[in-house]
Write an enzyme that holds these catalytic residues in place. Structure first.
Site, short mmCIF file in Angstrom:
data_model
loop_
_atom_site.label_atom_id
_atom_site.label_comp_id
_atom_site.label_asym_id
_atom_site.label_seq_id
_atom_site.Cartn_x
_atom_site.Cartn_y
_atom_site.Cartn_z
N ASP A 1 0.89 -1.45 0.04
CA ASP A 1 -0.09 0.02 0.10
C ASP A 1 0.97 1.35 -0.03
O ASP A 1 2.19 1.29 0.56
CB ASP A 1 -0.89 0.04 1.32
CG ASP A 1 -1.92 0.92 1.11
OD1 ASP A 1 -2.16 1.48 0.10
OD2 ASP A 1 -2.41 1.39 2.04
N ASN B 1 -10.29 -3.29 -6.48
CA ASN B 1 -9.74 -2.57 -7.44
C ASN B 1 -10.40 -2.30 -8.75
O ASN B 1 -9.92 -1.31 -9.65
CB ASN B 1 -8.37 -3.04 -7.65
CG ASN B 1 -7.22 -2.69 -6.33
OD1 ASN B 1 -6.42 -3.27 -6.01
ND2 ASN B 1 -7.84 -1.73 -5.40
#
Length: 250
Positions: free
Chosen positions: A26, A74
């Protein structure tokens, strides 16, 4: 890359590595934003961090490394960003597999492939077949992956087998469900690392992470190094893992 036997203990840390380390990568977007760059630049730097981390994990003697590269959620990102991520995936599969194979790394990709383009599926299939016999380390790439979806699909398979008369409902237990997950032949993670300071696991290996140690680090993924990995493993070794049991002293 050094031999797989070059573990943490041989690097002077005095610690044996966990068998399976999983990483939620991340911070690519924030890394790029802080530098006034497009998100694509952060994702490209993130690929470099993947390369460093795979090499570091192999050097440290880690048997399984799982990276959360693209979640089922996503797909809701802007179309241009998704397209850029898929292009980077193609690049990685074409440019890195020969080196992984040479280093004795086996590649496994877990997740829902139905939303991937045909050429990416072919690249994945070819990479998995090429590296299937490698035993130094297994690199597991979670791609188009969501843990809730994975568990639901496993439950659906169990229900179908019961309906077809191939499975007695009384035989359904934890092992039966685990055997129908993407990770059926992969040990559960011992350690899950998330970068960028966020403290959640975001629908990642929910079933498999039941007894994993969680380590959250502030480092943005593009800046993640071998030293960050070593520090997370050192933190892992400071934990007392009781797997739900109590110790004699408590």
């Amino acid at each position: 890359m050094r031999d797989a036997e070059d573990s943490l203990s041989r690097d002077g840390q005095g610690l044996e590595p966990p068998t399976h380390v999983a990483v939620i990568m991340d911070g690519n977007g924030r890394w790029a934003k802080a530098r006034g760059l497009p998100r694509t630049a952060g994702h490209k730097k993130g690929v470099d961090a993947v390369r460093r981390t795979v090499e570091a994990a192999r050097e440290l003697g880690i048997g399984y490394l799982t990276i959360f590269s693209f979640s089922s959620e996503n797909w809701r990102r802007p179309e241009e960003e998704v397209s850029d991520l898929m292009s980077l995936l193609r690049f990685y599969l074409r440019s890195e597999i020969a080196e992984l194979h040479k280093a004795g790394v086996r590649l496994r990709v877990i997740g829902d492939r139905s939303r991937l383009s045909d050429d990416i599926i072919r690249l994945i299939d070819n990479a998995e077949q090429l590296t299937a016999g490698n035993r130094v380390m297994t690199l597991v790439v979670a791609l188009s992956y969501g843990s809730r979806q994975e568990i639901a699909a496993a439950a659906r398979r169990l229900a179908e087998e019961v309906a077809a008369g191939r499975l007695d409902p009384a035989a359904i237990d934890e092992a039966a469900l685990s055997a129908r997950l993407y990770t059926a032949d992969i040990p559960d993670p011992d350690l899950i690392i998330r970068t960028s300071g966020e403290q959640r696991i975001s629908n990642f290996l929910l079933w498999q992470a039941a007894y994993a140690e969680l380590v959250f680090v502030d480092t943005l993924w593009p800046d993640f190094t071998k030293r960050d990995l070593e520090a997370a493993i050192e933190e892992f070794h400071r934990r007392e893992r009781r797997f739900g049991a109590t110790t004699a002293s408590r």
